[in-house]
Write a protein that holds these residues in place. Structure first.
Motif, short mmCIF file in Angstrom:
data_model
loop_
_atom_site.label_atom_id
_atom_site.label_comp_id
_atom_site.label_asym_id
_atom_site.label_seq_id
_atom_site.Cartn_x
_atom_site.Cartn_y
_atom_site.Cartn_z
N GLU A 1 -20.94 -5.22 51.05
CA GLU A 1 -21.74 -4.02 50.84
C GLU A 1 -22.64 -4.16 49.61
O GLU A 1 -23.80 -3.74 49.62
N SER A 2 -22.11 -4.77 48.55
CA SER A 2 -22.91 -4.91 47.33
C SER A 2 -24.06 -5.88 47.51
O SER A 2 -25.05 -5.83 46.77
N ALA A 3 -23.96 -6.78 48.51
CA ALA A 3 -25.01 -7.77 48.75
C ALA A 3 -25.87 -7.41 49.96
O ALA A 3 -26.70 -8.23 50.38
N ALA A 4 -25.72 -6.21 50.49
CA ALA A 4 -26.38 -5.85 51.74
C ALA A 4 -27.90 -5.96 51.67
O ALA A 4 -28.56 -6.27 52.67
N ASP A 5 -28.48 -5.73 50.49
CA ASP A 5 -29.94 -5.75 50.35
C ASP A 5 -30.47 -7.11 49.92
O ASP A 5 -31.67 -7.25 49.66
N PRO B 1 -30.35 -10.89 51.37
CA PRO B 1 -29.90 -11.86 52.38
C PRO B 1 -29.30 -13.12 51.77
O PRO B 1 -28.32 -13.66 52.28
N GLY B 2 -29.87 -13.59 50.67
CA GLY B 2 -29.34 -14.80 50.04
C GLY B 2 -27.94 -14.60 49.50
O GLY B 2 -27.05 -15.44 49.69
N ALA B 3 -27.73 -13.47 48.81
CA ALA B 3 -26.41 -13.18 48.26
C ALA B 3 -25.40 -12.93 49.37
O ALA B 3 -24.23 -13.35 49.28
N LEU B 4 -25.84 -12.29 50.43
CA LEU B 4 -24.94 -12.03 51.56
C LEU B 4 -24.49 -13.33 52.20
O LEU B 4 -23.31 -13.51 52.51
N GLN B 5 -25.42 -14.25 52.38
CA GLN B 5 -25.07 -15.53 52.98
C GLN B 5 -24.14 -16.33 52.07
O GLN B 5 -23.23 -17.02 52.54
N ALA B 6 -24.37 -16.23 50.77
CA ALA B 6 -23.51 -16.94 49.82
C ALA B 6 -22.07 -16.45 49.93
O ALA B 6 -21.13 -17.25 49.85
N ILE B 7 -21.89 -15.16 50.13
CA ILE B 7 -20.54 -14.61 50.30
C ILE B 7 -19.92 -15.13 51.58
O ILE B 7 -18.74 -15.52 51.60
N ARG B 8 -20.69 -15.17 52.63
CA ARG B 8 -20.16 -15.60 53.92
C ARG B 8 -19.91 -17.12 53.96
O ARG B 8 -19.23 -17.60 54.86
N GLN B 9 -20.42 -17.83 52.97
CA GLN B 9 -20.17 -19.27 52.88
C GLN B 9 -19.11 -19.62 51.85
O GLN B 9 -18.90 -20.78 51.53
N GLN B 10 -18.40 -18.61 51.37
CA GLN B 10 -17.37 -18.87 50.36
C GLN B 10 -16.21 -19.69 50.91
O GLN B 10 -15.77 -19.51 52.04
N TYR B 11 -15.70 -20.57 50.04
CA TYR B 11 -14.43 -21.20 50.29
C TYR B 11 -13.32 -20.24 49.88
O TYR B 11 -13.55 -19.27 49.14
N THR B 12 -12.12 -20.51 50.33
CA THR B 12 -10.99 -19.67 49.97
C THR B 12 -10.81 -19.61 48.46
O THR B 12 -10.51 -18.55 47.90
#
Length: 271
Positions: free
Chosen positions: A195-199, A201-212
């Protein structure tokens, strides 16, 4: 009741030609697929409810006798995104959940110990890992990650390159335990991050590419405790071709320096 989630969506690119036509979890180890060993060991640890999150060549995981869900964005995301594809765990958390990497085998005794950990979020940490890493090949230092613990066993830092071995108190094995409260905390934290990265796209993708390990560090940074459950040896990782070749050799020669190769059968009906 304890459930388990095996994260097996990745393409296994470091395995080279070995994974050109199959996912890493189906590579043969001692006459059985890697994932079959994982299922057997989880069951021996008393865990029957198992979900596997697949991605690359997901259809090949059919017939395992467990639930298989698919991360449709496996090619552009990473393990944390795959974990939250296991919606049955996070939409209705009950009891404990063990999160198990798809490229490790862990002896049942360690899985039992992790499941018995009283803290809400815990991870297996090997305190006797260096000889095993050295045996995996000459470039073993390239895969060493920072891991620091406090005196109470809580993690302070995890993941990222280690400047030297003094900054490595142990090795994260690739297995987590979440209580029902721990699962709720992790899911809430992940949703808040998205939610904090919703606006952006780069930050959102970085979250979705996180390792454990990235996600665990984010929990720690936000004052959510992550406990280390300490073990000594008793696990194998299959990150690259050299790891696979070493493990195959150890099973063939019955070399149990790092993992009790006699602890699991060579064949099991239906797997």
């Amino acid at each position: 009741m304890t459930r388990a989630v095996i994260l097996a969506a990745g393409t296994g690119t470091r395995m080279g030609a070995l994974t050109a036509d199959r996912p890493k979890g189906l590579l043969p180890i001692n006459g059985r697929p890697l994932v079959a060993h994982q299922i057997t060991n989880l069951r021996q640890a008393g865990i029957q409810d198992i979900t596997l999150v697949a991605g690359y060549r997901a259809e090949q995981y059919a017939g395992l006798g467990i639930e298989v869900v698919v991360n449709p964005e496996y090619a552009t995301t990473n393990m944390v995104a795959s974990l939250f594809c296991a919606t049955t765990v996070f939409d209705d958390p009950k009891g404990n959940t063990l999160v198990h990497y798809g490229d490790v085998i862990v002896e049942p005794r360690h899985l039992e110990r992790l499941n018995a950990e009283p803290r809400d979020i815990a991870c297996l940490v090997d305190m006797d890992w260096i000889d095993y890493f050295r045996a995996r090949g000459e470039h073993w230092r390239d895969d060493v990650e920072a891991l620091n613990m406090g005196e109470d066993g809580r993690l302070l830092t995890i993941g990222g390159a280690a400047e030297n071995l003094q900054h490595v108190h142990g090795r994260f094995v690739g297995a987590l335990k979440l209580s029902s409260l721990g699962a709720i905390e992790c899911h809430a934290h992940y949703r808040q991050m998205l939610e904090s990265a919703a606006d952006s796209p780069g930050a959102l993708q970085a979250i979705r590419q996180q390792y454990t390990t990235d996600f665990l560090q984010s929990l720690i940074d936000n004052y959510i405790a992550v406990q280390a459950t300490l073990i000594k040896r008793g696990w194998l990782e299959f990150d690259c071709t050299a790891d696979y070749e070493a493990a195959v050799s150890w099973f063939r020669t019955k070399d149990s320096r790092f993992f009790d190769v006699s602890s699991i059968p060579a064949m099991e009906p239906g797997l």
